[in-house]
Write a protein that holds these residues in place. Sequence first.
Motif, mmCIF file in Angstrom:
data_model
loop_
_atom_site.group_PDB
_atom_site.id
_atom_site.type_symbol
_atom_site.label_atom_id
_atom_site.label_comp_id
_atom_site.label_asym_id
_atom_site.label_seq_id
_atom_site.Cartn_x
_atom_site.Cartn_y
_atom_site.Cartn_z
ATOM 1 N N THR A 1 -7.909 7.380 -4.961
ATOM 2 C CA THR A 1 -7.390 6.065 -4.566
ATOM 3 C C THR A 1 -8.472 5.212 -3.924
ATOM 4 O O THR A 1 -8.650 4.038 -4.279
ATOM 5 C CB THR A 1 -6.206 6.218 -3.595
ATOM 6 O OG1 THR A 1 -5.160 6.960 -4.229
ATOM 7 C CG2 THR A 1 -5.671 4.854 -3.179
ATOM 8 N N TRP B 1 -1.159 9.549 -9.522
ATOM 9 C CA TRP B 1 -0.676 9.117 -8.210
ATOM 10 C C TRP B 1 -1.587 8.022 -7.662
ATOM 11 O O TRP B 1 -1.132 6.989 -7.161
ATOM 12 C CB TRP B 1 -0.620 10.312 -7.276
ATOM 13 C CG TRP B 1 -0.080 10.025 -5.906
ATOM 14 C CD1 TRP B 1 0.407 8.838 -5.429
ATOM 15 C CD2 TRP B 1 0.027 10.948 -4.822
ATOM 16 N NE1 TRP B 1 0.810 8.968 -4.118
ATOM 17 C CE2 TRP B 1 0.582 10.261 -3.723
ATOM 18 C CE3 TRP B 1 -0.296 12.292 -4.679
ATOM 19 C CZ2 TRP B 1 0.815 10.860 -2.491
ATOM 20 C CZ3 TRP B 1 -0.060 12.913 -3.455
ATOM 21 C CH2 TRP B 1 0.498 12.192 -2.376
ATOM 22 N N THR C 1 -1.012 4.819 -9.464
ATOM 23 C CA THR C 1 0.218 4.169 -9.007
ATOM 24 C C THR C 1 -0.028 3.394 -7.719
ATOM 25 O O THR C 1 0.400 2.243 -7.573
ATOM 26 C CB THR C 1 1.322 5.224 -8.762
ATOM 27 O OG1 THR C 1 1.504 6.008 -9.935
ATOM 28 C CG2 THR C 1 2.635 4.552 -8.389
ATOM 29 N N THR C 2 -0.726 4.030 -6.779
ATOM 30 C CA THR C 2 -1.026 3.380 -5.499
ATOM 31 C C THR C 2 -1.862 2.121 -5.694
ATOM 32 O O THR C 2 -1.597 1.078 -5.093
ATOM 33 C CB THR C 2 -1.769 4.355 -4.570
ATOM 34 O OG1 THR C 2 -0.992 5.540 -4.398
ATOM 35 C CG2 THR C 2 -2.041 3.719 -3.217
ATOM 36 N N ARG D 1 -0.891 -1.730 -4.889
ATOM 37 C CA ARG D 1 -1.761 -2.459 -3.956
ATOM 38 C C ARG D 1 -2.289 -3.757 -4.563
ATOM 39 O O ARG D 1 -2.459 -4.757 -3.860
ATOM 40 C CB ARG D 1 -2.925 -1.556 -3.554
ATOM 41 C CG ARG D 1 -4.011 -2.206 -2.717
ATOM 42 C CD ARG D 1 -3.554 -2.504 -1.317
ATOM 43 N NE ARG D 1 -4.663 -2.960 -0.505
ATOM 44 C CZ ARG D 1 -5.156 -4.201 -0.535
ATOM 45 N NH1 ARG D 1 -4.630 -5.099 -1.348
ATOM 46 N NH2 ARG D 1 -6.172 -4.535 0.248
ATOM 47 N N SER E 1 2.922 -5.334 -3.879
ATOM 48 C CA SER E 1 2.407 -5.209 -2.514
ATOM 49 C C SER E 1 3.177 -6.087 -1.538
ATOM 50 O O SER E 1 3.179 -5.841 -0.330
ATOM 51 C CB SER E 1 0.920 -5.572 -2.468
ATOM 52 O OG SER E 1 0.721 -6.927 -2.851
ATOM 53 N N SER F 1 -2.479 7.770 7.960
ATOM 54 C CA SER F 1 -2.776 8.397 6.674
ATOM 55 C C SER F 1 -3.684 9.609 6.826
ATOM 56 O O SER F 1 -3.709 10.470 5.943
ATOM 57 C CB SER F 1 -3.422 7.380 5.728
ATOM 58 O OG SER F 1 -4.606 6.847 6.285
#
Length: 286
Positions: free
Chosen positions: A102, A160, A163-164, A168, A173, A243
Motif C-alpha cells: 500500500t 488488498w 483496494t486501499t 484513497r 475517500s 495503524s
Amino acid sequence: MAVGVMLLLCICWGLQQVAIKVAAPSMGTVLQTGVRSLIATMLVCALMLWRGSSFSMRDGTFVPGLGAGILFASEFLCIALGLTMTTASHMVVFLYTAPIFTVLGLHWLVPGERLRTGQWVGIIAAFIGIALAFASGFEAGGTLRSVLGDALGIVGALLWAATTILIRCSSLSEAAPTRTLLYQLGVSALLLLPLAGALGQIGTVSMTGIAWMSLLFQSVVVTFASYLAWFWILRKYLASRVSVFSFLTPLFGVGFGVLLLNEVVGLRFAIGAALVLSGIVLVNLR
C-alpha cells in the motif's frame, strides 16, 4: 481507549483465518466468504436504514465502488483457496504484507505520501522477510500445493493494497464508511456465492456447531462490527498512530494457528515473519 479497541480488533482479525480453516470440513472456504459477505451486507443495510442514510448510484461512487468490490472479492477468493493449501499461520503473515504494498503504491500515485528513509528500510526488511518466509515452503515436508497457497496469500495482499489505494485515490475517500463497506460486501457476495456453487461447495454443506460459530464470528464480529469499529477509530484518531498496531494481527494469527490448529512454525518462516512485522512497524511510524 483506542489502544484497547485496536488490540481487540487485531485479535479478531488474527483469528479470522483460523476460523475459516476450522470450519472448512463443514462448509467450503469460498462459500464461507460468500455467505459471510451476504450476512454482513444485510447488517450494513439495516444500519443505514436505522440511521436514515441515503444510497445513490449517481453520486460518483458507483464505478470506484464496483472496482473496490471486485478487488475485495478477489482478495478473499485468494484467501479462501489459499487456506485449503497452506496453513492459517502462513496465510495471515503473507496477507498482512498488504501495508507494505500500500505505501509503495501511494508513494508513486499520491504526491503527499512520499516515503522517508526509515520507511524504505522497513520495506526492504519486509521484502527480505517475505522471501525467507516464502522459501520456508520448500523446506522438508513442504509441497508445491503449500507453496501455491502461500503465493495466493501474497496475491491477496496485493489485491488488498490495490483496494486501499483505489479508495484513497477516488471519490470513495469522501464517502461514508458504510457506503464503501456496502460496495465491497455486496459485490463480494454477488461474485463469491455463484462461484462457490460452480465449485460444488453448496451441496456439501454440513452445518455443525463449529460451522455456525465460525460463520457468525466471521460475518457479525469481523466483517461487520470490526470494520465499522476500524472506520470509527480512523475518524477519531490519527491513522499513523493506530495503524502501527496492525503488526499485532499476524502475530495473533500465528499464535492462534499454533494453539488451535497445532500448526508448526519453522525457524526460517519465524525469522521471515519477524522481519515482515518489523517492516510493517517501520513503514507506519511517524
